[in-house]
Design a protein around this motif. Structure first.
Motif, PDB file in Angstrom:
ATOM      1  N   SER A  36      38.331  44.999  48.020  1.00  0.00           N
ATOM      2  CA  SER A  36      37.815  43.857  48.280  1.00  0.00           C
ATOM      3  C   SER A  36      36.649  43.530  47.125  1.00  0.00           C
ATOM      4  CB  SER A  36      37.419  43.558  49.620  1.00  0.00           C
ATOM      5  OG  SER A  36      36.555  44.696  49.976  1.00  0.00           O
ATOM      6  N   ALA A  37      36.089  44.685  46.993  1.00  0.00           N
ATOM      7  CA  ALA A  37      34.717  44.597  45.893  1.00  0.00           C
ATOM      8  C   ALA A  37      34.833  44.307  44.648  1.00  0.00           C
ATOM      9  CB  ALA A  37      33.686  45.696  46.299  1.00  0.00           C
ATOM     10  N   ALA A  38      36.084  43.389  44.275  1.00  0.00           N
ATOM     11  CA  ALA A  38      36.047  43.354  42.803  1.00  0.00           C
ATOM     12  C   ALA A  38      35.955  41.651  42.427  1.00  0.00           C
ATOM     13  CB  ALA A  38      37.811  43.324  42.341  1.00  0.00           C
ATOM     14  N   ILE A  39      35.128  41.557  41.219  1.00  0.00           N
ATOM     15  CA  ILE A  39      34.893  40.182  40.700  1.00  0.00           C
ATOM     16  C   ILE A  39      36.288  39.643  40.302  1.00  0.00           C
ATOM     17  CG2 ILE A  39      33.646  38.928  39.009  1.00  0.00           C
ATOM     18  CD1 ILE A  39      31.606  41.285  38.773  1.00  0.00           C
ATOM     19  N   LYS A  40      36.522  38.452  40.787  1.00  0.00           N
ATOM     20  CA  LYS A  40      37.875  37.800  40.357  1.00  0.00           C
ATOM     21  C   LYS A  40      37.852  36.920  39.302  1.00  0.00           C
ATOM     22  CE  LYS A  40      39.660  37.449  45.115  1.00  0.00           C
ATOM     23  NZ  LYS A  40      40.095  36.620  46.146  1.00  0.00           N
ATOM     24  N   ILE A  41      38.542  37.399  38.255  1.00  0.00           N
ATOM     25  CA  ILE A  41      38.885  36.514  36.995  1.00  0.00           C
ATOM     26  C   ILE A  41      39.933  35.836  37.133  1.00  0.00           C
ATOM     27  CG2 ILE A  41      38.805  37.006  34.700  1.00  0.00           C
ATOM     28  CD1 ILE A  41      37.531  39.256  34.664  1.00  0.00           C
ATOM     29  N   GLY A  42      39.785  34.708  36.831  1.00  0.00           N
ATOM     30  CA  GLY A  42      41.204  33.605  36.912  1.00  0.00           C
ATOM     31  C   GLY A  42      41.292  33.322  35.265  1.00  0.00           C
ATOM     32  N   MET A 103      38.238  32.222  42.639  1.00  0.00           N
ATOM     33  CA  MET A 103      37.874  32.721  41.139  1.00  0.00           C
ATOM     34  C   MET A 103      36.345  32.692  40.930  1.00  0.00           C
ATOM     35  SD  MET A 103      38.987  30.664  37.845  1.00  0.00           S
ATOM     36  CE  MET A 103      38.800  29.144  38.436  1.00  0.00           C
ATOM     37  N   GLN A 104      35.861  33.578  40.250  1.00  0.00           N
ATOM     38  CA  GLN A 104      34.349  33.735  40.054  1.00  0.00           C
ATOM     39  C   GLN A 104      33.994  33.558  38.774  1.00  0.00           C
ATOM     40  OE1 GLN A 104      34.495  37.321  42.270  1.00  0.00           O
ATOM     41  NE2 GLN A 104      32.512  36.738  43.268  1.00  0.00           N
ATOM     42  N   VAL A 105      34.742  34.241  37.608  1.00  0.00           N
ATOM     43  CA  VAL A 105      34.700  34.067  36.192  1.00  0.00           C
ATOM     44  C   VAL A 105      35.958  33.511  35.686  1.00  0.00           C
ATOM     45  CG1 VAL A 105      34.049  35.204  34.393  1.00  0.00           C
ATOM     46  CG2 VAL A 105      32.994  36.225  36.451  1.00  0.00           C
ATOM     47  N   SER A 106      36.171  32.924  34.667  1.00  0.00           N
ATOM     48  CA  SER A 106      37.372  32.522  34.124  1.00  0.00           C
ATOM     49  C   SER A 106      37.742  32.916  32.744  1.00  0.00           C
ATOM     50  CB  SER A 106      37.690  31.182  34.390  1.00  0.00           C
ATOM     51  OG  SER A 106      38.809  30.697  34.064  1.00  0.00           O
ATOM     52  N   LEU A 107      38.871  32.999  32.620  1.00  0.00           N
ATOM     53  CA  LEU A 107      39.400  32.839  30.957  1.00  0.00           C
ATOM     54  C   LEU A 107      39.722  31.731  30.482  1.00  0.00           C
ATOM     55  CD1 LEU A 107      41.396  36.225  30.659  1.00  0.00           C
ATOM     56  CD2 LEU A 107      39.253  36.037  30.117  1.00  0.00           C
TER      57      LEU A 107
END
Lengths: 399, 357
Positions: A36-42, A103-107
């Motif tokens: 669960s402790a992962a930064i979500k990249i969308g 999402m916390q950071v995105s491509l």
């Protein structure tokens, strides 16, 4: 009664098929979940449709990068890549899906037109985004015509289209030994091709490079280029500038060869991949110049590792420039997150602020260039490298 | 004689019920969604779909008028949408300096978009609707392709000196601060997003009002008579091409208004969006909803737009499942036995209701 029976059997079979496929889809889910402790990249890109090659390249490479970074320990990431079918409308809905997913950071997006549609949302919701390959200025500027009103939190990993066009014109102007009369064949219904063409023509006029003819084609007639090549030959062009992707470029090289027309062909980063095109005789590409940030044949350790990992994941497919950009994006995000002390429980808003600060001050070295820097508008500064194809491999050209 | 009038009044009752039902569905859906929006319980995915869904619903209602009521196949509805969309984007861009409030600008742009699309529909209709047969399908198919090419090559810019345009290339130079409204294959970028869901719902209600009032008027009966039996209709003095023209132009205008709303809902709009596939997609909404059935059209449009989004979790298989579901719907809705069963069920219910009451 017989008909009813037949129909019901057909219905039942379709339902079974659907159920079976659903099961496959479920188990085949490829999310790199790592606690669960992962930064979500969308991110979204064309995973289906005619532009799927680019979307899948980005997805695969980004997955490789995420797996590598997660395997190292330290900051963990999770990638969620959605399909937008290269359609602005679907990109906006994909953005909704990603936002719902937290999402916390995105491509951002893989292609330009969908990118221009979602960038305002990224700016509004304060989510940091860096597009691997959305090269149009409209991805990072609200007012692309005047290059003003930058969103500020949308960054690019690739060069912008104008950048490539003017760099190509500059290169040709500086190397008069290549030729002096330029013909251009470009795809006039394609954002990318048109963008490079426009700035090339403007820069060529400024630098005194003579453009003798401009020929166009579009989706419906991308199979036959004899007319365009004939016109270029008639006009006496000794350089043919091809700001297009490699599939039509391969046909052009083939047909020029059959006509016995041998000018210097000059491509841009879309030409990358021509050597790995199935059924293409690579001897035809001998002497083709192109500007590219990435070459899969490079021998440095980073590239070799990446190419091997990609080949292993994708059944021997050689990664193209899109894949390399995506790989760099993930590593750049990871580097910035580590430097800024970003953790997985921070809000997207807070991460955005820290990453913008990092990206505008840090330098990053990856597959597509070393010592890359970003300005406050989100443009990357890296110099396109000119290479020439000799004996089936890229050879760097010294300036 | 008595019998005939009772049958007529019963069928009118049924039509009336259908009419009330479609308005009720739209209004109830609107109230529920607004409450969800206000309380923040609607996910970002669904809130991003609200406006495009209303656009497609209006375009599909328009197409149903043409295909279902008038009986003329139209394969270029997306073409009319693109005329409306690009017209509205230009009008909105031109008015940006003078009309700063979003809603009036949106309404003016939508009226312009609808008017221009109706004008194109009128032009196409003049020669084509005089002919008998499938010519409208062929011509609208071509129109969709042509209009896409036109917008691919249209460059319109505005700056302090006024409007600039070209159909060759973007060779004109804009003054600093100028803005390209249309930029060839890149379409329109940096459009101000002024569309909203409420306007979309109002547009659906207006579309339904127009279509129902037309359907149950003298002209509407003439349109249906011309569809059912051209020779008989002509013999009682109905001007065939004029009545068909009415349906076709209204259909095009609705598509134009829908396109205008669509264009102003996104910051970027590319001509490629409105290709042949989009036309066919709208036709699929109409056919699955039922020819001439507006309520069905609304429901099928909403379901068919939501379906691929709801299937996103299936990843690679979602378009496959989508196709399978489409085939299933077609099989089920066209199965006579199922239909008669359904009829006997609802019939019994209605009878039971009558005896109770």
């Amino acid at each position: 009664m017989k008909r009813l029976f037949k129909t019901s059997v057909a219905v039942a079979m379709t339902v079974c098929m659907a159920a079976a496929l659903t099961a496959c889809g479920g188990s085949g889910s490829q999310q790199a979940s790592s606690g669960s402790a992962a930064i979500k990249i969308g991110g979204s890109g064309p995973l289906t449709g005619p532009a799927a090659v680019y979307g899948n390249a980005v997805k695969n490479a980004a997955e490789i990068a995420v797996e590598e970074i997660n395997a190292k320990g330290g900051l963990q990431f999770e990638l969620n890549m959605q399909d937008d079918a290269h359609d602005p409308e679907k990109a906006v809905t994909a953005y909704g899906v990603l936002k719902d997913d937290g999402m916390q950071v995105s491509l951002a997006t893989v292609t330009s037109a969908p990118g221009a549609a979602v960038s305002p949302s990224y700016a509004e919701d304060k989510i940091f985004a860096i597009t691997p390959s959305g090269s149009s200025p409209s991805v990072i500027y609200a007012d692309a015509d005047n290059m003003s009103g930058a969103y500020g939190n949308v960054f690019q990993m690739c060069f912008t289209d104008p950048n490539q066009g003017s760099a190509s014109a500059d290169y040709i102007a500086a190397h008069t030994d290549l030729g002096s009369k330029v013909a251009i064949i470009y795809k006039n219904d394609d954002n990318y091709s048109k963008g490079i063409h426009d700035t090339f023509v403007a820069e060529a006029a400024a630098k005194g490079v003579e453009v003798v003819t401009e020929q166009t084609f579009d989706d419906s007639n991308a199979q036959d280029f004899t007319v365009q090549l004939e016109k270029a030959k008639e006009a006496g062009a000794d350089i043919v500038f091809l700001p297009i992707y490699y599939d039509p470029a391969a046909i052009i090289l083939n047909q020029a060869n059959k006509m016995g027309y041998a000018p210097t062909f000059f491509g841009v980063d879309g030409m990358d991949g021509i050597l790995t095109l199935e059924g293409f005789d690579t001897s035809l590409a001998e002497g083709v110049y192109l500007l590219t940030p990435f070459s899969a044949d490079a021998t440095d350790e980073l590239t070799v590792n990446f190419v091997n990992a990609y080949k292993e994941k994708c059944g021997g497919e050689v990664p193209n420039q899109f894949a390399a950009d995506a790989y760099d994006c993930i590593y750049a995000i990871a580097q910035a997150c580590e430097a800024a002390g970003v953790t997985a429980d921070m809000s997207a808003d807070a991460i955005c602020e820290k990453l913008v600060e990092q990206f505008t001050t840090m330098t990053f070295s990856g597959l597509t260039g070393s010592e890359m820097k970003w300005n406050a508008n989100g443009e990357v500064t890296k110099s396109p490298k000119a290479v020439v194809i000799k004996d089936g491999v890229y050879v760097g050209v010294e300036d | 004689m008595n019998k005939i009038s009772s049958i007529l009044s019963r069928s009118q009752d049924k039509q009336k019920r259908g009419r009330v039902l479609s308005f009720a569905i739209v209004i109830i859906a609107y109230i529920i969604i607004e409450i969800m929006l206000k309380t923040g319980s609607l996910s970002s995915l669904f809130s991003s779909l609200l406006v495009p869904v209303t656009c497609y619903v209006v375009a599909a209602i328009g197409l149903n008028l043409n295909v279902g009521i008038s009986g003329e196949l139209n394969l270029g509805q997306a073409g009319f949408m693109s005329v409306g969309a690009f017209c509205a984007v230009c009008v909105s861009g031109i008015l940006a300096g003078t009309v700063t409030a979003g809603i009036p600008r949106l309404i003016i742009s939508m009226i312009c978009g609808a008017a221009l699309a109706a004008f194109f529909g009128f032009l196409i209709g003049i020669p084509v609707l005089k002919l008998q047969g499938d010519y409208l399908a062929i011509v609208t198919l071509a129109f969709g392709q042509i209009i896409k090419s036109v917008f691919m090559n249209a460059y319109i810019g505005i700056d302090s000196e006024g409007l600039h345009y070209s159909f060759v290339d973007s060779s004109f130079k804009l003054q600093p601060g100028g803005k390209m409204l249309l930029n060839g294959p890149m379409g329109a970028t940096g459009t101000a997003k002024i569309a909203n869901f409420t306007v979309g719902i109002v547009l659906i209600i207006i579309a339904l009002l127009i279509v129902y009032n037309l359907m149950f008027s003298r002209s509407g009966r003439a349109i249906m008579a011309a569809r059912d039996n051209r020779i008989a209709a002509e013999s009682v003095g109905i001007p065939i091409s004029r009545t068909k023209m009415l349906a076709f132009v209204v259909s095009a205008a609705l598509a134009g208004a829908a396109g205008a709303l669509y264009g102003l809902n996104y910051s970027t709009l590319v001509p490629n969006k409105f290709d042949f596939n989009t036309s066919i997609l709208i036709l699929v909404y109409v056919v699955l909803g039922g020819l001439g059935n507006m309520t069905g059209t609304i429901i099928s449009t909403v379901i068919l737009i939501l379906l691929p989004e709801l299937l996103r979790s299936l990843q690679d298989y979602r378009m496959l499942i989508y196709a399978v579901v489409l085939i299933l719907i077609m099989l089920v809705t066209n199965n006579e036995q199922l239909k008669s069963k359904w009829k006997s069920l609802t019939g019994r219910k209605a009878k039971g209701g009558a005896s109770n009451g």
